[in-house]
Motif scaffolding. Sequence first.
Motif, PDB file in Angstrom:
ATOM      1  N   GLN A  52       0.824  -1.202   0.000  1.00 30.35           N
ATOM      2  CA  GLN A  52       0.000   0.000   0.000  1.00 30.35           C
ATOM      3  C   GLN A  52       0.863   1.259   0.000  1.00 30.35           C
ATOM      4  O   GLN A  52       1.861   1.343   0.722  1.00 30.35           O
ATOM      5  N   MET A  53       0.472   2.233  -0.819  1.00 29.45           N
ATOM      6  CA  MET A  53       1.103   3.545  -0.829  1.00 29.45           C
ATOM      7  C   MET A  53       0.036   4.605  -0.624  1.00 29.45           C
ATOM      8  O   MET A  53      -1.157   4.352  -0.795  1.00 29.45           O
ATOM      9  N   GLU A  54       0.473   5.822  -0.301  1.00 28.85           N
ATOM     10  CA  GLU A  54      -0.462   6.869   0.100  1.00 28.85           C
ATOM     11  C   GLU A  54      -0.926   7.752  -1.056  1.00 28.85           C
ATOM     12  O   GLU A  54      -1.957   8.394  -0.955  1.00 28.85           O
ATOM     13  N   SER A  55      -0.160   7.815  -2.140  1.00 29.27           N
ATOM     14  CA  SER A  55      -0.540   8.733  -3.212  1.00 29.27           C
ATOM     15  C   SER A  55      -0.167   8.141  -4.569  1.00 29.27           C
ATOM     16  O   SER A  55       0.721   7.280  -4.675  1.00 29.27           O
ATOM     17  N   GLU A  56      -0.839   8.637  -5.598  1.00 29.63           N
ATOM     18  CA  GLU A  56      -0.534   8.197  -6.960  1.00 29.63           C
ATOM     19  C   GLU A  56       0.859   8.661  -7.368  1.00 29.63           C
ATOM     20  O   GLU A  56       1.572   7.945  -8.094  1.00 29.63           O
ATOM     21  N   GLN A  57       1.280   9.836  -6.923  1.00 29.25           N
ATOM     22  CA  GLN A  57       2.605  10.336  -7.276  1.00 29.25           C
ATOM     23  C   GLN A  57       3.694   9.451  -6.680  1.00 29.25           C
ATOM     24  O   GLN A  57       4.716   9.183  -7.319  1.00 29.25           O
ATOM     25  N   GLU A  58       3.487   8.976  -5.460  1.00 30.21           N
ATOM     26  CA  GLU A  58       4.450   8.058  -4.841  1.00 30.21           C
ATOM     27  C   GLU A  58       4.562   6.780  -5.655  1.00 30.21           C
ATOM     28  O   GLU A  58       5.667   6.249  -5.859  1.00 30.21           O
ATOM     29  N   LEU A  59       3.420   6.282  -6.137  1.00 28.67           N
ATOM     30  CA  LEU A  59       3.424   5.095  -6.977  1.00 28.67           C
ATOM     31  C   LEU A  59       4.173   5.355  -8.278  1.00 28.67           C
ATOM     32  O   LEU A  59       5.019   4.549  -8.693  1.00 28.67           O
ATOM     33  N   ARG A  60       3.884   6.481  -8.918  1.00 27.37           N
ATOM     34  CA  ARG A  60       4.543   6.773 -10.194  1.00 27.37           C
ATOM     35  C   ARG A  60       6.046   6.964 -10.020  1.00 27.37           C
ATOM     36  O   ARG A  60       6.837   6.571 -10.888  1.00 27.37           O
ATOM     37  N   ASP A  61       6.461   7.552  -8.916  1.00 31.06           N
ATOM     38  CA  ASP A  61       7.899   7.696  -8.648  1.00 31.06           C
ATOM     39  C   ASP A  61       8.556   6.330  -8.479  1.00 31.06           C
ATOM     40  O   ASP A  61       9.679   6.107  -8.954  1.00 31.06           O
TER      41      ASP A  61
END
Length: 379
Positions: free
Chosen positions: A99-108
Amino acid sequence: MLEKLGKRAVAAPFMLSLLICCILGLAMTPILRAQMNDIPFVVVTLDKGSELPISDVNVGDELVDRLLSGEGLDAIGDSSEEEDDSSSPFGNATIKWIQMESEQELRDALAANEYYGGIVIPEDFTAQQMRSVTGLGGAPTLKVLVNDAKNPMLAQQMGPNLKSGLLQAGIFVDVEEVNAADIDGGTMAPMMAVQLLVMPLFIMTLIGSILLSVVLWPRDGAPRRVRAISFVKQLVVGAILSAFIAFVGTGIDVWFGGLDLPMDRLFPFVWLAVGAIMAAIVFLCDLALPLGALVGITTFALGMSCAMLAPEMLPPFWQEWVYPWVPQHFLGDGVRAIVYLGADALSSQLNYWLTLYGIGAVAAVLSIIVPQRAQGEGR
């Protein structure tokens, strides 16, 4: 040579056929037994939920809880049937959810090539679900990102599998390919390009390395000076031969496959990798021809599937004992990094190739300083 074998020469074709069968069997076993296990995949929920008179509802959080616990999506929506977790594309046996908190964190993370992809649950997911249940709207929709650079073959499977599984749960999916590369070629090109580059490269390197040792290395009690001169000759010929193999190997994909590859970065990397593999095999063969040949052939047989398949798809033995060290793994990763991520030639797996050059250097020093026994000596 066959005359010296006498009647035993009749058995030579059978023994050779058996040897080739064993080599190909080892090479094909991981491919035939491949299955997805613990694929690291990210889930992000942005769902704000909805307030109802009785209680607050957040379908996105419920979905994430099911994925992280391994329950799957069977109970989402109107379905109440239980399915075998091992056959579901969402169970513990197949995907390891993070689990991650944001879409930007995922894209990074995908840009850094850390995961195979992720699911993004939108802010209005619960609202979509409520409208769908009451007949005021269509099925809820979420986004699936698949990372082509991590492993194109796995990405080609994960996208449709997740889309199908979520659709069974009443959820529509928008699939987005991340780190995609337009390399032309046919429909199989993204999945097979790396394997069709690595396999001929390694075969040519293996054969060329053994022949380089057999032809240029003296073995009949030669003095150190003669062996040192032979070593220099091998270095010069090896540099030329490795460049030729790299050129022809990459050319197979470009000329025959019609692929559009970044040759300005790919060729130097492949030349570096072929040279490292050749250095290790050639100088091990100089030290002891059976040793070098055995190491080269065993590496080919065990590692051939490690360029194409993701480690999570390999059988346990290959995951733990083969994948971490075989050059095909690092060659495949380096090619994907250059083609899909735009990496530089010298930034792809450089430490590994320097290690192989180091192994070759140690073997070369030993082959020069260790006294050779003349033919017939000690009989």
